[in-house]
Design an enzyme around this catalytic site. Structure first.
Site, short mmCIF file in Angstrom:
data_model
loop_
_atom_site.label_atom_id
_atom_site.label_comp_id
_atom_site.label_asym_id
_atom_site.label_seq_id
_atom_site.Cartn_x
_atom_site.Cartn_y
_atom_site.Cartn_z
N TYR A 209 0.74 -1.17 -0.03
CA TYR A 209 -0.11 0.07 0.07
C TYR A 209 0.88 1.16 -0.19
CZ TYR A 209 -3.55 3.46 1.39
OH TYR A 209 -4.28 4.56 1.27
N TRP B 112 1.15 5.74 -1.38
CA TRP B 112 0.77 6.72 -2.57
C TRP B 112 1.98 6.73 -3.58
CZ3 TRP B 112 -2.23 11.47 -3.08
CH2 TRP B 112 -3.67 11.16 -2.12
N1 LIG Z 1 -1.55 18.44 2.47
C1 LIG Z 1 -1.96 17.18 2.71
N2 LIG Z 1 -3.27 16.85 2.30
C2 LIG Z 1 -3.70 15.69 2.10
C3 LIG Z 1 -2.86 14.67 2.62
C4 LIG Z 1 -1.47 14.86 2.95
O1 LIG Z 1 -0.75 13.82 3.46
N3 LIG Z 1 -1.09 16.10 3.10
N4 LIG Z 1 -3.50 13.32 2.39
C5 LIG Z 1 -4.43 13.03 1.70
C6 LIG Z 1 -5.10 11.77 1.99
S1 LIG Z 1 -4.29 10.30 1.53
C7 LIG Z 1 -6.40 11.66 2.54
S2 LIG Z 1 -7.07 10.13 3.09
C8 LIG Z 1 -6.83 12.76 2.95
C9 LIG Z 1 -7.40 12.59 4.51
O2 LIG Z 1 -8.53 13.54 4.90
P1 LIG Z 1 -9.10 13.65 6.14
O3 LIG Z 1 -9.46 12.27 6.91
O4 LIG Z 1 -10.49 14.69 6.05
O5 LIG Z 1 -8.16 14.59 7.09
P2 LIG Z 1 -7.46 14.82 8.61
O6 LIG Z 1 -6.34 15.65 8.45
O7 LIG Z 1 -6.87 13.42 8.99
O8 LIG Z 1 -8.74 14.89 9.24
C10 LIG Z 1 -9.45 16.15 8.86
C11 LIG Z 1 -9.78 16.94 10.28
O9 LIG Z 1 -10.91 16.00 10.99
C12 LIG Z 1 -10.94 16.24 12.22
N5 LIG Z 1 -11.34 15.36 13.23
C13 LIG Z 1 -10.56 14.19 13.46
N6 LIG Z 1 -11.22 13.46 14.38
C14 LIG Z 1 -12.58 13.88 14.57
C15 LIG Z 1 -13.61 13.50 15.10
O10 LIG Z 1 -13.74 12.38 15.69
N7 LIG Z 1 -14.85 14.48 14.88
C16 LIG Z 1 -14.71 15.25 14.14
N8 LIG Z 1 -16.02 16.01 13.97
N9 LIG Z 1 -13.63 15.64 13.52
C17 LIG Z 1 -12.67 15.20 13.59
C18 LIG Z 1 -9.34 16.73 12.61
O11 LIG Z 1 -9.35 18.11 13.48
C19 LIG Z 1 -8.91 16.95 11.25
O12 LIG Z 1 -8.20 17.69 10.98
O13 LIG Z 1 -6.32 14.07 2.89
C20 LIG Z 1 -5.42 14.20 1.93
N10 LIG Z 1 -4.88 15.44 1.70
N1 LIG Z 2 -1.98 8.15 12.54
C1 LIG Z 2 -2.33 8.20 11.15
N2 LIG Z 2 -1.81 7.51 10.46
C2 LIG Z 2 -2.26 7.42 8.98
C3 LIG Z 2 -3.14 8.65 8.57
C4 LIG Z 2 -3.80 9.18 9.61
O1 LIG Z 2 -4.41 10.01 9.30
N3 LIG Z 2 -3.13 9.30 10.81
N4 LIG Z 2 -3.49 8.54 7.42
C5 LIG Z 2 -3.39 7.34 6.78
C6 LIG Z 2 -3.77 7.66 5.09
S1 LIG Z 2 -5.23 8.24 4.85
C7 LIG Z 2 -2.72 7.11 4.36
S2 LIG Z 2 -3.11 7.45 2.57
C8 LIG Z 2 -1.49 6.79 4.46
C9 LIG Z 2 -0.30 7.19 3.53
O2 LIG Z 2 0.74 6.22 3.88
P1 LIG Z 2 1.69 6.13 2.56
O3 LIG Z 2 1.03 6.25 1.15
O4 LIG Z 2 2.45 4.95 2.77
O5 LIG Z 2 2.75 7.33 2.89
P2 LIG Z 2 3.85 8.19 1.79
O6 LIG Z 2 4.77 8.92 2.56
O7 LIG Z 2 3.05 8.79 0.71
O8 LIG Z 2 4.73 6.91 1.15
C10 LIG Z 2 4.89 6.60 -0.11
C11 LIG Z 2 6.27 6.16 -0.35
O9 LIG Z 2 6.64 6.09 -1.56
C12 LIG Z 2 7.86 6.66 -1.90
N5 LIG Z 2 7.90 6.69 -3.48
C13 LIG Z 2 7.45 7.81 -4.08
N6 LIG Z 2 7.42 7.66 -5.41
C14 LIG Z 2 8.15 6.38 -5.55
C15 LIG Z 2 8.43 5.50 -6.85
O10 LIG Z 2 8.33 6.02 -7.67
N7 LIG Z 2 8.83 4.35 -6.49
C16 LIG Z 2 9.03 3.83 -5.18
N8 LIG Z 2 9.69 2.67 -5.22
N9 LIG Z 2 8.85 4.72 -4.19
C17 LIG Z 2 8.17 5.59 -4.43
C18 LIG Z 2 8.20 7.59 -1.21
O11 LIG Z 2 9.53 7.92 -1.23
C19 LIG Z 2 7.23 7.37 0.14
O12 LIG Z 2 8.31 6.86 1.13
O13 LIG Z 2 -1.05 6.92 5.76
C20 LIG Z 2 -2.13 6.54 6.63
N10 LIG Z 2 -1.55 6.58 8.12
MO LIG Z 3 -5.36 8.57 2.54
#
Ligand SMILES: Nc1nc2c(c(=O)[nH]1)N[C@H]1C(S)=C(S)[C@@H](COP(=O)(O)OP(=O)(O)OC[C@H]3O[C@@H](n4cnc5c(=O)[nH]c(N)nc54)[C@H](O)[C@@H]3O)O[C@H]1N2
Ligand SMILES: Nc1nc2c(c(=O)[nH]1)N[C@H]1C(S)=C(S)[C@@H](COP(=O)(O)OP(=O)(O)OC[C@H]3O[C@@H](n4cnc5c(=O)[nH]c(N)nc54)[C@H](O)[C@@H]3O)O[C@H]1N2
Ligand SMILES: [Mo]
Length: 775
Positions: free
Chosen positions: A112, A114
């Site tokens: 898994y 990105w």
């Molecule tokens: N800049 C930036 N943007 C991203 C990402 C990133 O790494 N960087 N990651 C992307 C990815 S993969 C995903 S899946 C999305 C995730 O998108 P989200 O899941 O929406 O993002 P989060 O920042 O985890 O949560 C949003 C807010 O929910 C609020 N929250 C937490 N728990 C609760 C709760 O129990 N109730 C309520 N009402 N609010 C709560 C928190 O204050 C938090 O700041 O974002 C995407 N966008």
């Molecule tokens: N506590 C907590 N944990 C969370 C979350 C949270 O809200 N709270 N959010 C969750 C969510 S929504 C998500 S989506 C995950 C995200 O978790 P990940 O998607 O695993 O996080 P990334 O840091 O985007 O990891 C991508 C990795 O791929 C590598 N990479 C980039 N391009 C390439 C390429 O071309 N080739 C190879 N081989 N490698 C490459 C980058 O260097 C990086 O290390 O985290 C989850 N974990």
């Molecule tokens: Mo995510």
């Protein structure tokens, strides 16, 4: 003569014009087509930092020596640089041994993550294509982002959760919605990244329209900055993980005050009666009234009454739920209950109203469905038929042969002998990282393709240095209307190679090179993928230029003007439920799902409910760990990507991640702004710099994700992680027996000033590289 190169590069966070001179990034300019570019582009200045890039293939010392106890040293040991041939031979031999001993199901390549945005150099697609050619692999289903939603929504609405998320779009909301209750807020930050790239961050323009329209926006969230202050008209701060209770309280108020749209309920839903009995307390003696809900959520009952009456009075109300709400214990319930509430209001399917999923993240609600399929690297077929729910990876490693439930089925965990990861960082994304470290010792071999020294690379046996999207040509086209020719801005860093070249080398050793490459090089593959997209587009009435024109023009193409009117599936169902039924067993919204009920799960029954939780501020565990920690997505990067860059480090406190806490909680504990603190519970602890702010509610702290895991040598409650990685604290338990999604957000902790000597994070992030003599 210095060599200057200018290239347009597509990333998950936007398209940028990159200028390099002699292999150094000199300038990063957002594409002119982006009306609101993301500053995350600034991380690209440091993409070639030699302190963090992996320069050549590496083998962990004791693995190379063939030490029988080598697995115990994983993540704690030096690496030996080797040649490509040696590393590829060793990896191929490990794969052959695993196949002989455990079969292909003994290889976990769910992998898994990105990765990078391009369609061809997509690490997982390369990995899965390769493994499918050699007999398959144990894979994974669903995502860390949305697992609970992905499983519950098809039962309730008969479509996949991501398509469901597109039905309420911000254009329609800005035009028609007069009252929006945003559970989890409406942050602009999380739309910066979109899987597969983005040509124009247009959400800011739509939010401006919403403000102009004067829509009331109620932000329900522990943190004020989840909704821009110019947008939120009101801020309600419930205890985390109590949103379902609030929605039930609103539903009760609608019910007893005769504000339920019974006509809509009768014509468009099934199972309201069962739900109503529960709501009124007929089945369990507990009416889910405003006082009941308010006492669980720690808010005022009048807030719930007022939300109910204003929602009922609105012309076009919307209830939106962020992804964070379902990344929690019983996360399925918030999404299900939001649907039920929108149906009770008779708002489901109104353009600009009803229910909005995955609100304001990943571009879900700002672009409509692309009307054709983008071409991709052919994946072949996986002969290993049983994938695991993605977040159950540590369970799988620790409990081979044991059974677990998933979406109505009972399955058995495979016995994993080899892990292969490419394009993800499990030591960033998984919960309870101390547990993952223990689980990670199970397989005989761990192979990782990475560009940089992430904790996942440090926990590998064989590392193949992957080049980055700046060092390759690709086509970037994600969820929006842009197709971008992404051009190589730098030569390969040191001895790194593309994932394609890495798997071609392995395919050769496994006897499938010709099948894997089909004799094509990078540019030939890009052309093949583009031609397929072009043919699909043509069938949908959209003309794309020839590949040569597209590539030579070097500019993103915007197909939006050619996209015909888009049909909202929910509106069609609303207007003509018999002609456009949902694809649920009843053809209607399943307020009661006989299918889910038949599974007999105690933690996810036939209709949405409130379930008590292991970790929340209203539970008994809060006596020991009195603060709820949420971990928001980092504002200034994508997850853990390029965390070492200067831009990412700007918001850290002396190189430790910064935690936000309320001044009252800080005062009680003698914590001052800027101080290094220790956040702890009975799973682990980490260091973080304190930032005091009234913007967060008392008894909640927020620590962003993304700081590279940097542990000491201990494991468990005594261990200390130096950098501020929230996942040493979060629990590794499924959302419920239904979806088995991750529950990063259900996490209680405490925090104190850190008394010891502050460790140097930077010095710990890179392993020792032994000279080749250390064999
Ligand atoms: N800049 C930036 N943007 C991203 C990402 C990133 O790494 N960087 N990651 C992307 C990815 S993969 C995903 S899946 C999305 C995730 O998108 P989200 O899941 O929406 O993002 P989060 O920042 O985890 O949560 C949003 C807010 O929910 C609020 N929250 C937490 N728990 C609760 C709760 O129990 N109730 C309520 N009402 N609010 C709560 C928190 O204050 C938090 O700041 O974002 C995407 N966008
Ligand atoms: N506590 C907590 N944990 C969370 C979350 C949270 O809200 N709270 N959010 C969750 C969510 S929504 C998500 S989506 C995950 C995200 O978790 P990940 O998607 O695993 O996080 P990334 O840091 O985007 O990891 C991508 C990795 O791929 C590598 N990479 C980039 N391009 C390439 C390429 O071309 N080739 C190879 N081989 N490698 C490459 C980058 O260097 C990086 O290390 O985290 C989850 N974990
Ligand atoms: Mo995510």
């Amino acid at each position: 003569m210095p060599i200057t190169r200018k290239s347009l590069v597509g990333t998950h966070w936007g398209n940028y014009e990159i200028t390099t001179q002699d292999g150094v990034v000199e300038n990063v300019q957002p594409s002119q087509q982006d009306s609101n570019p993301s500053p995350i582009g600034n991380v690209l200045y440091d993409i070639s930092n030699s302190d963090y890039r992996i320069a050549q293939p590496m083998i962990r010392s004791s693995y190379l020596r063939g030490d029988p106890n080598h697995r115990m040293r994983r993540g704690k040991e030096s690496f030996v640089p080797v040649s490509w041939d040696e590393a590829l031979d060793l990896a191929a031999s490990a794969l052959k041994k695993t196949k002989d001993k455990a079969g292909n199901s003994g290889i976990y390549a769910g992998s898994y993550g990105w990765g990078s945005a391009g369609r061809f150099h997509h690490a997982q697609s390369q990995l899965h294509r390769f493994f499918n050619m050699i007999g398959g692999y144990t894979g994974s289903v669903n995502s860390y982002s949305a697992a609970a939603a992905e499983v519950i929504i098809p039962h309730v609405l008969g479509i996949d959760a991501f398509t469901a998320g597109k039905q309420l779009n911000l254009d329609d909301v800005a035009a028609d919605c007069d009252y929006l209750v945003a559970f989890g807020g409406m942050s602009g930050y999380n739309n910066q990244n979109m899987p597969g790239g983005v040509g124009d961050h247009r959400d800011k323009n739509l939010v401006d329209k919403l403000v102009e329209r004067g829509t009331e926006v109620i932000s329900i969230s522990p943190w004020a900055s989840d909704t821009p202050s110019f947008l939120a008209t009101e801020w309600i701060t419930p205890r985390p993980c109590t949103d379902t209770a609030i929605m039930l309280g609103i539903a009760y108020e609608l019910e007893v005050n005769g504000r339920v749209d019974t006509e809509f309920i009768n014509s468009h839903t099934v199972g309201y009666d069962e739900f109503q009995s529960y709501l009124l307390g007929k089945t369990d003696g507990i009416p889910k009234d405003a006082s009941w809900a308010a006492s669980l959520a720690g808010i005022d009952p009048t807030d719930i009454q007022s939300l109910a009456s204003r929602l009922a009075a609105a012309n076009c109300p919307a209830i939106t739920v962020s992804l964070s709400l379902q990344r929690a214990e019983h996360g399925e319930q918030t999404y299900w209950m939001a649907v039920v509430l929108s149906a009770m209001l008779g708002a489901f399917g109104k353009p600009g109203g009803g229910v909005g999923f995955m609100w304001m993240s990943n571009g879900t609600n700002i672009f409509n469905q692309i009307p054709f399929q983008w071409g991709k690297l052919p994946q072949g077929r996986n002969s290993v038929l049983q994938p695991i729910p993605v977040a159950r990876v540590a369970d799988m490693l620790l409990h081979p042969g044991e059974t677990y439930t998933y979406n109505g089925k009972t399955r058995t965990y495979p016995d994993i002998h080899c892990i292969y990861w490419a394009g993800g960082n499990p030591f960033h994304h998984h919960q309870d990282l101390n547990r993952l470290r223990r689980a990670w010792r199970k397989p005989e071999t761990v192979i990782v393709n990475e560009s940089v020294w992430t904790a996942t690379a440090r926990h590998a046996d064989i590392i193949f240095p992957a080049n980055t999207f700046m060092e390759r040509n690709d086509i970037v086209c994600g969820k929006d209307y842009f197709i971008t020719p992404s051009k190589k801005a730098l030569d390969h860093y040191a001895d790194s190679r593309s994932d394609y070249d890495i798997f071609s080398g392995l395919a050769e050793r496994m006897g499938v090179r010709d099948a894997f490459t089909e004799g094509r090089d990078e540019m030939e593959w890009l052309e093949t993928i583009y031609q397929e997209s072009r043919a699909n587009a043509k069938k949908a009435g959209i003309d794309l230029p020839s590949f040569t024109e597209f590539w030579e023009a070097g500019e993103p193409i915007n197909i939006e003007p050619q996209v015909k009117e888009w049909k909202n599936i929910f509106t069609q169902f609303r207007n003509q439920p018999n002609h456009h039924p949902l694809r649920t067993p009843s053809g209607k919204i399943e307020i009661f799902s006989s299918t889910i009920d038949s599974f007999g799960y105690d933690d996810c029954r036939g209709h949405p409910r409130w379930y008590d939780k292991r970790e929340w501020l209203g539970g008994s565990r809060a006596k020991y760990f009195p603060l709820h920690m949420v971990s928001h997505q980092p504002r200034n990067k994508l997850h853990s990507q390029l965390d070492f860059s200067r831009f990412s480090r700007e918001t850290k406190t002396h190189d430790h991640e910064t935690v936000i806490l309320h001044p009252a909680d800080a005062r009680e504990r003698g914590i001052k702004d800027g101080m290094i603190t220790r956040i702890f519970n009975d799973r682990g602890s980490c260091l973080a710099g304190a930032h005091l702010s009234d913007d967060i509610m008392p008894r909640v702290i927020s620590l962003p994700t993304g700081a590279w895991f940097c542990p000491d040598d201990k494991e468990g409650p005594e261990s200390l992680e130096y950098h501020g990685n929230p996942n040493v604290l979060t629990p590794d338990i499924g959302t419920s027996s239904l979806a088995q999604g991750p529950i990063a957000k259900s996490c209680l902790v405490d925090i104190e000033p850190f008394e010891g000597e502050i460790p140097d994070v930077k010095a710990q992030l890179k392993p020792v590289i032994s000279p080749g003599t250390d064999r």
